[in-house]
Structure formats: structure tokens, C-alpha cells
Design an enzyme around this catalytic site. Structure first.
Site, mmCIF file in Angstrom:
data_model
loop_
_atom_site.group_PDB
_atom_site.id
_atom_site.type_symbol
_atom_site.label_atom_id
_atom_site.label_comp_id
_atom_site.label_asym_id
_atom_site.label_seq_id
_atom_site.Cartn_x
_atom_site.Cartn_y
_atom_site.Cartn_z
ATOM 1 N N ASP A 79 43.760 -6.473 -4.101
ATOM 2 C CA ASP A 79 43.475 -5.482 -5.133
ATOM 3 C C ASP A 79 44.565 -4.418 -5.027
ATOM 4 O OD1 ASP A 79 42.397 -3.869 -7.056
ATOM 5 O OD2 ASP A 79 40.571 -3.387 -5.946
ATOM 6 N N CYS B 289 44.495 -3.779 -11.922
ATOM 7 C CA CYS B 289 44.194 -2.730 -12.890
ATOM 8 C C CYS B 289 45.368 -2.545 -13.848
ATOM 9 C CB CYS B 289 43.867 -1.418 -12.182
ATOM 10 S SG CYS B 289 45.221 -0.779 -11.187
ATOM 11 N N GLU C 46 40.438 -4.000 -15.995
ATOM 12 C CA GLU C 46 40.525 -4.712 -14.716
ATOM 13 C C GLU C 46 40.538 -6.204 -15.019
ATOM 14 O OE1 GLU C 46 40.460 -3.611 -11.352
ATOM 15 O OE2 GLU C 46 40.723 -1.569 -12.101
#
Length: 152
Positions: free
Chosen positions: A83, A109, A144
Site C-alpha cells: 500500500d 491511491c 483507491e
């Protein structure tokens, strides 16, 4: 939160280590060399989780899911959850992820850096098996995206 979610869902074959990808790559690239304070701190995070990084060529082969008493070595790690920040992955992280892991779960993101990371590295060794988009911030341009990749 991740640890609590694992317990609530009865997941017992996952180890969560909160660290940056840069920390992980630094320790992975220098498994037994003298290290600076930042690298030693990152190594300590892994050791506290029961993970010992050793040269993949010298590590003993064990089951994919080691018994609780076994130390997890790099040869046991087959799935990587990433992430990254909006800037995406560094070239060193892309290379390590594509070479070392059979399955990659990538949360992004920033769809632009996700595309770059996929095209510039991960899709050379892996294929996309699942994609999901999450509108966590309604009425904003933020999105996302989760991608599951498996080795070709």
C-alpha cells in the site's frame, strides 16, 4: 487494526509487519552485512514478528505455512501486500516484488502511479487476476484501487 481483523476472521497464516517498502528492501538486499541505524531498526521490526531474512539461496526449504515454532524466512514468504504512498513504488521495490513474490496484493491511491508500477515492472513477471476500485472519499477525485497479481 489489521491484527484485530485477522483475529476476527480466524486468519492464522498471516504475519503483519508495519514498515515501509524501502525499509523492507534495504534489509532484504543486505541480509547479513553491517547496517546503519535505520536498517537495524527495520531488521528489528521483522525479528519482533518472527521473520528472519536470509539469502534465499541458503535458506532451508520449509512448508509454505511454517509451524508456529519455526522462524519465517524469505523462502516462506510468497504473498506481498503493498500500500505505497501516492508516489508509488521505487524501482528497487518493483524489482524485489516482481522477483521474489508469487502473489502481490497492491492497494493504490493513485491510479497513474499504479499504471506505471504495473507496466514498468510487475506485469513483466505477473498477471492481473482481480481488480477492484473503492470510492472511499465520495464527491472527490480520489480513488483507491486494489489489484491482485499472480506470477505468470
Amino acid at each position: 487494526l489489521a491484527q484485530r481483523n485477522l483475529v476476527l476472521n480466524g486468519v492464522e497464516n498471516v504475519q503483519v509487519v508495519p514498515m515501509t517498502s524501502e525499509e523492507f528492501v534495504t534489509v532484504y538486499q543486505q541480509p547479513s552485512k553491517d547496517q546503519d541505524t535505520q536498517t537495524l531498526t527495520a531488521r528489528k521490526k521483522l525479528q519482533n514478528a518472527g521473520i528472519e531474512l536470509v539469502n534465499p539461496g541458503t535458506a532451508p526449504q520449509t512448508d509454505l505455512f511454517p509451524r508456529e515454532s519455526e522462524t519465517i524466512t524469505m523462502t516462506n514468504l510468497r504473498t506481498l501486500f503493498m500500500d505505497p504512498p501516492r508516489a508509488g513504488l521505487t524501482p528497487a521495490v518493483r524489482e524485489m516484488a516482481s522477483q521474489q513474490f508469487d502473489r502481490i496484493l497492491y492497494m493504490s491511491c493513485n491510479p497513474q502511479t499504479l499504471q506505471r508500477d504495473l507496466v514498468d515492472g510487475l506485469l513483466l513477471t505477473h498477471k492481473i487476476v482481480n481488480v477492484a476500485a473503492f470510492d472511499q472519499f465520495p464527491y472527490t477525485p480520489h480513488l483507491e484501487v486494489g489489484v491482485v497479481l499472480e506470477r505468470r
